[in-house]
Design a protein around this motif. Structure first.
Motif, PDB file in Angstrom:
ATOM      1  N   VAL A 278       0.850  -1.188   0.000  1.00 60.76           N
ATOM      2  CA  VAL A 278       0.000   0.000   0.000  1.00 60.76           C
ATOM      3  C   VAL A 278       0.888   1.242   0.000  1.00 60.76           C
ATOM      4  N   ALA A 279       0.772   2.088  -1.033  1.00 61.03           N
ATOM      5  CA  ALA A 279       1.715   3.182  -1.218  1.00 61.03           C
ATOM      6  C   ALA A 279       1.159   4.543  -0.818  1.00 61.03           C
ATOM      7  N   THR A 280      -0.148   4.690  -0.919  1.00 61.11           N
ATOM      8  CA  THR A 280      -0.752   5.925  -0.399  1.00 61.11           C
ATOM      9  C   THR A 280      -1.938   5.512   0.458  1.00 61.11           C
ATOM     10  N   PRO A 281      -2.185   6.256   1.537  1.00 55.61           N
ATOM     11  CA  PRO A 281      -3.226   5.829   2.472  1.00 55.61           C
ATOM     12  C   PRO A 281      -4.617   5.868   1.831  1.00 55.61           C
ATOM     13  N   ALA A 282      -5.499   5.061   2.365  1.00 59.00           N
ATOM     14  CA  ALA A 282      -6.847   4.987   1.830  1.00 59.00           C
ATOM     15  C   ALA A 282      -7.682   6.164   2.305  1.00 59.00           C
ATOM     16  N   ASN A 283      -8.481   6.729   1.414  1.00 60.20           N
ATOM     17  CA  ASN A 283      -9.470   7.704   1.850  1.00 60.20           C
ATOM     18  C   ASN A 283     -10.774   7.475   1.131  1.00 60.20           C
TER      19      ASN A 283
ATOM     20  N   LEU B 105     -13.708   4.468  -2.262  1.00 62.52           N
ATOM     21  CA  LEU B 105     -12.517   4.300  -1.438  1.00 62.52           C
ATOM     22  C   LEU B 105     -11.320   4.250  -2.376  1.00 62.52           C
ATOM     23  N   ARG B 106     -10.343   5.108  -2.135  1.00 60.26           N
ATOM     24  CA  ARG B 106      -9.185   5.135  -3.037  1.00 60.26           C
ATOM     25  C   ARG B 106      -7.891   4.942  -2.281  1.00 60.26           C
ATOM     26  N   PHE B 107      -6.993   4.235  -2.891  1.00 64.13           N
ATOM     27  CA  PHE B 107      -5.615   4.176  -2.407  1.00 64.13           C
ATOM     28  C   PHE B 107      -4.755   3.697  -3.569  1.00 64.13           C
TER      29      PHE B 107
ATOM     30  N   ILE C 158      -1.402   1.012  -4.742  1.00 63.13           N
ATOM     31  CA  ILE C 158      -0.426   0.015  -4.311  1.00 63.13           C
ATOM     32  C   ILE C 158       0.746  -0.002  -5.281  1.00 63.13           C
ATOM     33  N   LYS C 159       1.845  -0.479  -4.746  1.00 61.22           N
ATOM     34  CA  LYS C 159       3.067  -0.494  -5.534  1.00 61.22           C
ATOM     35  C   LYS C 159       3.469  -1.937  -5.753  1.00 61.22           C
ATOM     36  N   GLN C 160       3.566  -2.290  -7.019  1.00 58.34           N
ATOM     37  CA  GLN C 160       4.008  -3.648  -7.338  1.00 58.34           C
ATOM     38  C   GLN C 160       5.301  -3.487  -8.121  1.00 58.34           C
ATOM     39  N   GLY C 161       6.421  -3.858  -7.528  1.00 55.18           N
ATOM     40  CA  GLY C 161       7.713  -3.600  -8.149  1.00 55.18           C
ATOM     41  C   GLY C 161       7.861  -2.103  -8.325  1.00 55.18           C
ATOM     42  N   GLU C 162       8.102  -1.668  -9.573  1.00 59.43           N
ATOM     43  CA  GLU C 162       8.278  -0.238  -9.827  1.00 59.43           C
ATOM     44  C   GLU C 162       6.956   0.423 -10.203  1.00 59.43           C
ATOM     45  N   VAL C 163       5.921  -0.384 -10.363  1.00 55.12           N
ATOM     46  CA  VAL C 163       4.661   0.156 -10.859  1.00 55.12           C
ATOM     47  C   VAL C 163       3.726   0.542  -9.712  1.00 55.12           C
ATOM     48  N   VAL C 164       3.221   1.776  -9.787  1.00 56.31           N
ATOM     49  CA  VAL C 164       2.235   2.193  -8.794  1.00 56.31           C
ATOM     50  C   VAL C 164       0.877   2.258  -9.498  1.00 56.31           C
ATOM     51  N   LEU C 165      -0.118   1.609  -8.915  1.00 58.93           N
ATOM     52  CA  LEU C 165      -1.419   1.672  -9.553  1.00 58.93           C
ATOM     53  C   LEU C 165      -2.506   2.084  -8.572  1.00 58.93           C
ATOM     54  N   ALA C 166      -3.530   2.731  -9.126  1.00 57.67           N
ATOM     55  CA  ALA C 166      -4.631   3.206  -8.295  1.00 57.67           C
ATOM     56  C   ALA C 166      -5.630   2.082  -8.088  1.00 57.67           C
ATOM     57  N   VAL C 167      -6.195   2.024  -6.893  1.00 57.61           N
ATOM     58  CA  VAL C 167      -7.234   1.047  -6.613  1.00 57.61           C
ATOM     59  C   VAL C 167      -8.473   1.789  -6.134  1.00 57.61           C
ATOM     60  N   ASN C 168      -9.621   1.468  -6.704  1.00 54.64           N
ATOM     61  CA  ASN C 168     -10.882   2.089  -6.289  1.00 54.64           C
ATOM     62  C   ASN C 168     -11.865   1.013  -5.866  1.00 54.64           C
ATOM     63  N   PHE C 169     -12.466   1.213  -4.708  1.00 49.29           N
ATOM     64  CA  PHE C 169     -13.570   0.349  -4.292  1.00 49.29           C
ATOM     65  C   PHE C 169     -14.814   1.213  -4.207  1.00 49.29           C
ATOM     66  N   PHE C 170     -15.880   0.781  -4.839  1.00 45.96           N
ATOM     67  CA  PHE C 170     -17.095   1.579  -4.773  1.00 45.96           C
ATOM     68  C   PHE C 170     -18.034   1.025  -3.707  1.00 45.96           C
TER      69      PHE C 170
ATOM     70  N   GLU D 225      -3.649  -0.655   5.373  1.00 44.86           N
ATOM     71  CA  GLU D 225      -2.656   0.104   6.121  1.00 44.86           C
ATOM     72  C   GLU D 225      -1.475   0.423   5.240  1.00 44.86           C
ATOM     73  N   LEU D 226      -1.007   1.651   5.351  1.00 42.75           N
ATOM     74  CA  LEU D 226       0.140   2.080   4.572  1.00 42.75           C
ATOM     75  C   LEU D 226       1.332   1.146   4.825  1.00 42.75           C
ATOM     76  N   GLY D 227       2.001   0.756   3.758  1.00 41.35           N
ATOM     77  CA  GLY D 227       3.220  -0.040   3.906  1.00 41.35           C
ATOM     78  C   GLY D 227       2.977  -1.535   3.987  1.00 41.35           C
ATOM     79  N   GLN D 228       1.730  -1.925   4.185  1.00 41.98           N
ATOM     80  CA  GLN D 228       1.430  -3.352   4.328  1.00 41.98           C
ATOM     81  C   GLN D 228       1.229  -3.973   2.929  1.00 41.98           C
ATOM     82  N   THR D 229       1.558  -5.264   2.819  1.00 43.15           N
ATOM     83  CA  THR D 229       1.330  -5.930   1.537  1.00 43.15           C
ATOM     84  C   THR D 229      -0.064  -6.541   1.526  1.00 43.15           C
ATOM     85  N   ILE D 230      -0.833  -6.209   0.509  1.00 39.48           N
ATOM     86  CA  ILE D 230      -2.176  -6.789   0.431  1.00 39.48           C
ATOM     87  C   ILE D 230      -2.428  -7.334  -0.976  1.00 39.48           C
ATOM     88  N   ALA D 231      -3.478  -8.141  -1.067  1.00 39.55           N
ATOM     89  CA  ALA D 231      -3.871  -8.678  -2.377  1.00 39.55           C
ATOM     90  C   ALA D 231      -5.304  -8.246  -2.639  1.00 39.55           C
TER      91      ALA D 231
END
Ligand code: ADP
Ligand code: MG
Length: 671
Positions: A63-68, A79-81, A83-95, A105-111
């Motif tokens: 998790v690279a930026t905190p969820a808001n 809900l947006r945050f 995640i960083k996978q290798g060098e790639v940062v991608l946006a995640v949206n949950f509606f 949580e910031l810094g934690q690895t999630i799937a």
């Protein structure tokens, strides 16, 4: 308990729910056990760089930026945050799942399981996963009244009752050992509830093999029965005459032609019945092979008939056969013939005076009696239905049957759809042919292309221009063709003679326009896709296809085959600005290969079998687990083994194969 009992014998399943399961085709316990998931929720993580647009997958990352959470309107929020996978940062949206905010949580690895939007480089989340490892969850096809959960529950009960142990093995032990296949009961359990990915893969392999083996056994048994039908003809053709005839041709046969011819001649000589499909691209030299086979029949004292779909083609073939065999008596028989003329020809066929007979459907109509028919050749078998094939075979003295097609059928489909036939393939063009040069251009480049086209026409060549395909509407199709003709007329003015050909024209008009083009009274033929199959204009060297990405690969290949028939260099120009990835891919493949088989195979992968053959050819079987394209190696192996088994004398009684014979008899496998 036995597996043929109804579901109601299971604890907790009453008559009411049993009835609902009927809608899924599940009546017995056996049906239930064999009702496999159609897919599994695959919770293995994927690399984001490998995802296709719109693909559903699990992405794991930090998790690279905190969820808001943003709220916009009643009960709607996002809900947006990131995640960083290798060098790639991608946006995640949950509606509309704001409560997830606590899980991230910031810094934690999630799937996260979600749908990938390539353009926005974002994932629309559907689920946050507890664990990252392999976790295959079965997903079944269900209907109203039967939920996923209830189906899973009932299947679990069946296994808890130990029903899988009642499943009898249905593959011979020799084959289980030879191919290292899992036993049936274990495989069936693992199809529903695999311990891990490895076990699942083994189960699938076993089930596919079983499906395809029984399918092939059926075909091979059918085939051997056709061959044993008795009174098959043994045509003892004359080696020497045939050799001389071959030597008199202005060219020598290609290796592929020789091989196909030998296969056909072998069938003809043997007393079993020939039922063979000869495939080869346009111009690969099928007709010559067919003609030599007809000649062989003649040297054995038999008549041969060649049946084609249209009168133009019948005439074209009659001409070239007369050229090859001036010494033989050839009779042309078509529907539109005058009565007196027809009567005369029928008499010649009945007396045996006619040695070669060429014609359309008229060849198999009532009232056509053959003196001694040995061989029937059907060109472009796609246009002849199964019923007509049967009539043919009942004609004469059970003649040998050879079908020819210029539509390359991927081997996979040839084996399945025509599995009771033998297949010969001419996969090589005669030497010295100049391959057609194919270019893909964008609409913006049209002015340059048209200047080039004009130069080609000025050199004396002719060209086809195909207007865009509008499948939904014939009216629009025509409108497009007319507009294109206008545009080209405006551009070329008096520098080129332009004609239009479209599907709504009367057939006399079409033939006249084709004839004019053939006689070089016109330079450029604008057309919808109606160009007659097989019509030969060697001087036409350019095939330009507008909005080529609207066509499938097989269609494009057929169109391209209209040029490249003379000595001059030919070109196919694909004009397209494809919007989809698949469109771009198709254009690219077309420029890379002219091999019809490769293209047909690609087409099949990209569009599925139904699309290639349309509804008319829907004799292609569907399997529960196996997939004809992906599982081709298994299919081929199954075919090889079945053919070998069936060729053994009294195979049904051999200890090794009894189990197969028994199950084929019971037809438990077959729908
Ligand atoms: P198909 O029926 O497969 O479309 P044809 O038999 O009509 O192909 O052959 C196309 C052309 O190629 C014909 O003009 C034929 O005479 C010529 N042809 C056929 N076989 C050979 C060969 N081995 N070498 C050179 N030319 C050939
Ligand atoms: Mg031909």
């Amino acid at each position: 308990m036995n597996l043929h009992q109804p579901l109601t014998v299971l604890p907790g399943v009453g008559p009411k729910s049993a009835e609902k399961y009927l809608k899924l085709g599940i009546a017995s316990l056996l049906d239930l056990l064999l009702y496999f998931p159609f897919r599994y929720e695959d919770f293995q993580t994927k690399n984001v760089l490998e995802l296709e647009d719109g693909e559903k997958a699990v992405i794991a990352g930090e998790v690279a930026t905190p969820a808001n959470v943003q709220y916009y309107g009643f009960k709607r929020n996002r809900l947006r945050f990131s995640i960083k996978q290798g060098e790639v940062v991608l946006a995640v949206n949950f509606f509309n799942q704001p409560y997830l905010v606590d899980k991230i949580e910031l810094g934690q690895t999630i799937a996260v399981f979600g749908k990938w939007d390539k353009k926005k480089a974002s994932l629309t989340g559907m689920k946050v996963l507890a664990q990252v490892e392999d976790d295959l969850q079965p997903v079944y096809r269900v209907v109203q009244g039967v939920s996923q959960a209830s189906l899973v529950k009932v299947i679990k009960i069946a296994f808890d009752e130990g029903l899988d142990l009642l499943l009898e093995e249905n593959l011979p032990t020799v084959l289980l050992q030879r191919y290292q296949l899992m036993e049936r009961s274990q495989a069936v359990r693992a199809m529903h509830f695999p311990k891990d990915l490895a076990e699942y893969k083994q189960a699938v392999r076993r089930v596919k093999f079983e499906e395809l083996l029984y399918f092939q056994m059926q075909l091979q048994v059918l085939k051997s029965q056709t061959k044993d039908e008795g009174n098959g003809l043994s045509m003892l053709w004359d080696e020497q005459s045939l050799k001389e005839k071959k030597a008199s041709l202005p060219f020598s046969l290609t290796e592929a032609q020789e091989k196909s011819l030998a296969e056909i001649l072998g069938d003809m000589r043997s007393s079993s019945h020939m039922n063979r499909l000869l495939q080869g691209d346009v111009g690969s030299g099928k007709t010559v092979v067919a003609a030599l086979s007809m000649y062989a029949a003649h040297t054995a004292g038999f008549q041969s008939a060649l049946m084609v779909p249209t009168e133009i083609l019948a005439e074209q073939h009659a001409e070239s056969l007369k050229e090859l065999f001036p010494e033989l008596n050839l009779v042309l028989l078509t529907g539109s013939m005058r009565v007196a003329e027809k009567r005369e020809r029928l008499a010649a066929i009945a007396s045996g005076e006619a040695e070669f007979i060429v014609g359309t459907h008229a060849l198999i109509q009532e009232g056509v009696d053959y003196a001694k028919l040995g061989l029937i050749i059907i060109d472009e078998q796609h246009r002849f239905g199964v019923g007509q094939r049967r009539i043919l075979r009942e004609k004469g003295q059970n003649p040998d049957v050879l079908m020819m097609t210029a539509t390359p059928i991927p081997r996979t489909l040839a084996i399945t759809a025509f599995g009771d036939m033998d297949v010969s393939v001419i996969d090589q063009l005669p030497a010295g042919r100049k391959p057609i040069v194919t270019r893909w251009v964008k609409h913006e480049q049209l002015p340059v292309v048209l200047d080039w086209l004009l130069k080609e026409l000025q050199k004396g060549s002719q060209a086809y221009v195909i207007s865009p395909l509008i499948e939904e509407s014939e009216a629009l199709d025509l409108k497009n063709a007319l507009a294109l003709e206008e545009e080209l007329k405006a551009y070329f003015s008096d520098r080129a003679r332009i004609a239009l050909l479209h599907g709504k024209m009367k057939s006399e008009d079409k033939e006249r326009i084709m004839q004019d083009f053939k006689e070089k009274k016109t330079d450029l033929l604008v057309s919808t896709t109606v160009i007659e199959v097989g019509v030969n204009v060697p001087n036409a060297t350019v095939m330009m296809i507008m909005d080529a990405d609207r066509f499938g690969l097989s269609q494009l290949h057929q169109l391209r085959g209209r040029v490249g028939r003379g000595d001059k260099q030919s070109y196919a120009i694909l004009v397209a600005n494809p919007k989809t990835e698949s469109g771009q891919k198709r254009m690219k493949i077309m420029t890379e290969t002219t091999n019809g088989f490769v293209l047909a195979e690609e087409d099949l992968k990209m569009r599925g079998s139904g699309e290639i053959f349309g509804t008319r050819q829907s004799g292609i079987p569907e399997f529960q687990v196996a997939n004809l394209v992906e599982d081709y190696p298994i299919l081929e192996e199954a075919r090889r083994v079945s053919a070998q088994i069936v060729s053994e004398p009294n195979w049904q009684e051999q200890a090794d194969w009894q189990i197969l014979a028994l199950n084929l008899e019971k037809k438990e496998h077959l729908d």
